[in-house]
Motif scaffolding. Structure first.
Motif, short mmCIF file in Angstrom:
data_model
loop_
_atom_site.label_atom_id
_atom_site.label_comp_id
_atom_site.label_asym_id
_atom_site.label_seq_id
_atom_site.Cartn_x
_atom_site.Cartn_y
_atom_site.Cartn_z
N ASN A 196 -51.00 -18.87 -37.86
CA ASN A 196 -49.67 -18.33 -38.10
C ASN A 196 -48.69 -18.65 -36.98
O ASN A 196 -47.49 -18.69 -37.20
CB ASN A 196 -49.72 -16.81 -38.30
CG ASN A 196 -49.68 -16.44 -39.77
OD1 ASN A 196 -49.99 -17.27 -40.61
ND2 ASN A 196 -49.31 -15.22 -40.08
N ASP A 197 -49.18 -18.83 -35.76
CA ASP A 197 -48.26 -19.09 -34.64
C ASP A 197 -47.70 -20.51 -34.67
O ASP A 197 -46.49 -20.69 -34.71
CB ASP A 197 -48.96 -18.79 -33.32
CG ASP A 197 -49.04 -17.29 -33.07
OD1 ASP A 197 -48.50 -16.54 -33.89
OD2 ASP A 197 -49.65 -16.87 -32.07
N PHE A 218 -48.23 -22.81 -37.07
CA PHE A 218 -48.07 -23.32 -38.43
C PHE A 218 -47.37 -22.30 -39.33
O PHE A 218 -47.39 -21.10 -39.08
CB PHE A 218 -49.44 -23.67 -39.03
CG PHE A 218 -50.23 -24.62 -38.19
CD1 PHE A 218 -49.87 -25.96 -38.11
CD2 PHE A 218 -51.32 -24.19 -37.45
CE1 PHE A 218 -50.58 -26.85 -37.32
CE2 PHE A 218 -52.04 -25.07 -36.65
CZ PHE A 218 -51.66 -26.40 -36.58
N GLN A 219 -46.76 -22.81 -40.38
CA GLN A 219 -46.07 -21.93 -41.31
C GLN A 219 -47.08 -21.03 -42.03
O GLN A 219 -48.22 -21.42 -42.26
CB GLN A 219 -45.30 -22.76 -42.33
CG GLN A 219 -44.19 -23.62 -41.74
CD GLN A 219 -43.47 -24.42 -42.80
OE1 GLN A 219 -43.19 -23.91 -43.88
NE2 GLN A 219 -43.17 -25.67 -42.50
N ARG A 254 -48.94 -27.01 -42.25
CA ARG A 254 -47.51 -27.34 -42.17
C ARG A 254 -46.95 -26.76 -40.86
O ARG A 254 -46.92 -25.54 -40.68
CB ARG A 254 -46.77 -26.72 -43.36
CG ARG A 254 -47.10 -27.35 -44.71
CD ARG A 254 -46.63 -26.44 -45.83
NE ARG A 254 -47.29 -25.15 -45.75
CZ ARG A 254 -46.67 -23.99 -45.92
NH1 ARG A 254 -45.38 -23.95 -46.17
NH2 ARG A 254 -47.34 -22.85 -45.82
N LYS A 260 -44.60 -25.42 -37.81
CA LYS A 260 -43.30 -24.81 -37.61
C LYS A 260 -42.44 -25.81 -36.81
O LYS A 260 -42.97 -26.73 -36.19
CB LYS A 260 -43.44 -23.50 -36.84
CG LYS A 260 -44.05 -22.37 -37.67
CD LYS A 260 -44.15 -21.08 -36.87
CE LYS A 260 -44.68 -19.95 -37.73
NZ LYS A 260 -44.85 -18.69 -36.97
N PRO A 261 -41.11 -25.62 -36.82
CA PRO A 261 -40.23 -26.59 -36.13
C PRO A 261 -40.63 -26.85 -34.68
O PRO A 261 -40.63 -28.01 -34.24
CB PRO A 261 -38.85 -25.93 -36.23
CG PRO A 261 -38.92 -25.15 -37.51
CD PRO A 261 -40.33 -24.62 -37.58
N GLU A 309 -43.61 -29.04 -34.66
CA GLU A 309 -43.21 -30.38 -35.09
C GLU A 309 -42.65 -31.16 -33.91
O GLU A 309 -42.94 -32.36 -33.74
CB GLU A 309 -42.16 -30.27 -36.20
CG GLU A 309 -41.77 -31.59 -36.83
CD GLU A 309 -42.82 -32.11 -37.79
OE1 GLU A 309 -43.28 -33.24 -37.55
OE2 GLU A 309 -43.18 -31.41 -38.74
#
Length: 323
Positions: free
Chosen positions: A140-141, A143-144, A232, A234-235, A238
């Motif tokens: 959760n931290d 990644f979405q 996926r 998180k910004p 990324e």
């Protein structure tokens, strides 16, 4: 069609050339006119030439295969998105799964397996973050969230406990109606070897056959899309990935090697053996030899810089690069 026919003729010609080279090579070794090493190198080049012609023939199907693959990708992504994003989490059916007491890769394999099962049961996958032995919520931290329902405060007491040790879950066969009708299901999964080609239950045979038309291992393709959704970034993550990528010279061509050691070698149930870096290198050379041959057949004579991207969980591998 004319070009395909010509390419097919080239393949047939290369098969004949390989057969003649084999016959000639065996006789040369037997009579002592040529060394075994020289004949082996000659046959390898003939085999690589044949492989190149076969790949050129396969390339004629690339356009329609790419189209079918894109359509399949869209179908899978849409199905996952709909399943994981219900209109109302308070009325949605949930598959709650814990983190297993293992490493990050093991975490993701376990969650991927539950996702495949949840798509069959039409239930939202939610990960029980309280079961992680990491200091932070590892999925959760960076990644979405798997689903907006991940933020709901579910209590384990409301879940029916279902233990599943195989992908062909016995409880689905014996109590499918109960499982699918039960709103909250807790899946306590133990990782065990699974048949690599097993079709996920939520896919139709027709769709599975469609995957085979463009991919030799449909299960790997499907698993990749499940994991792609799970991971996926998180910004901010990324940005970290992009910065790391910018530090690596990914100029093509480049050959990647993944050397997995640590617990793979120490855990008895893994049943893995030690493989040195040097044992990988002949395969790298063979790939580059074939690439150079394909370039020469295009009248390109520029020498190829032989790059390797080495990924490993064992720092001692870097010392092997100096040998």
């Amino acid at each position: 069609m004319k070009l395909r026919a010509l390419q097919t003729r080239d393949v047939k010609q290369e098969i004949s050339e390989l057969w003649r080279a084999m016959n000639s090579g065996f006789k040369s070794v037997k009579t002592g006119r040529e060394s075994e090493a020289n004949v082996k190198a000659l046959l390898q080049e003939r085999f690589q030439a044949l492989t190149i012609e076969v790949e050129n023939l396969i390339a004629y199907d690339k356009t329609w295969q790419t189209k079918v693959a894109d359509q399949a990708k869209e179908i899978i992504e849409r199905k996952i998105k709909i399943n994981q994003n219900p209109s109302n989490c308070s009325t949605a059916s949930i598959c709650l799964t814990p983190y297993l007491p293992c490493g990050f890769g093991c975490y993701i394999h376990s969650i991927e397996w539950v996702m495949s099962l949840s798509l069959f049961l039409n239930k939202v996958v939610v990960v029980d973050q309280s079961t992680s032995h990491y200091t932070t919520n590892v999925t959760n931290d960076p990644f979405q969230p798997m689903s907006p329902c991940q933020s709901q405060n579910y209590t384990k007491e409301v879940f029916s406990n279902m233990k599943c040790t195989l992908e062909e879950c016995k409880f689905i066969k014996s109590t499918k109606q109960n499982v699918t009708c039960t709103k909250f299901v807790f899946i306590n999964k133990d990782l065990v070897p699974r048949p690599s080609g097993l079709k996920p239950r939520y896919l139709t045979q027709q769709f599975w056959n469609r995957l085979y038309s463009f991919h030799g291992n449909p299960k790997a393709w499907i698993t990749g899309h499940h994991i792609r959704y799970i991971l996926r970034p998180k910004p901010f993550m990324e940005d970290i990935i992009q910065q790391a990528e910018n530090t690596v010279n990914f100029a093509q061509p480049i050959v990647g090697i993944h050397i997995r050691r640590t617990d793979k070698l120490t855990l008895e149930e893994e049943n893995a053996r030690f493989i040195s870096l040097q044992q990988y290198l002949p395969h790298v050379d063979q790939w580059y030899d074939k690439y150079d041959l394909s370039q020469r057949r295009k009248n390109i004579t520029i020498p190829t810089e032989r790059r390797i991207y080495l990924a490993t969980d064992d720092p001692s591998v870097w010392e092997e690069t100096k040998e």
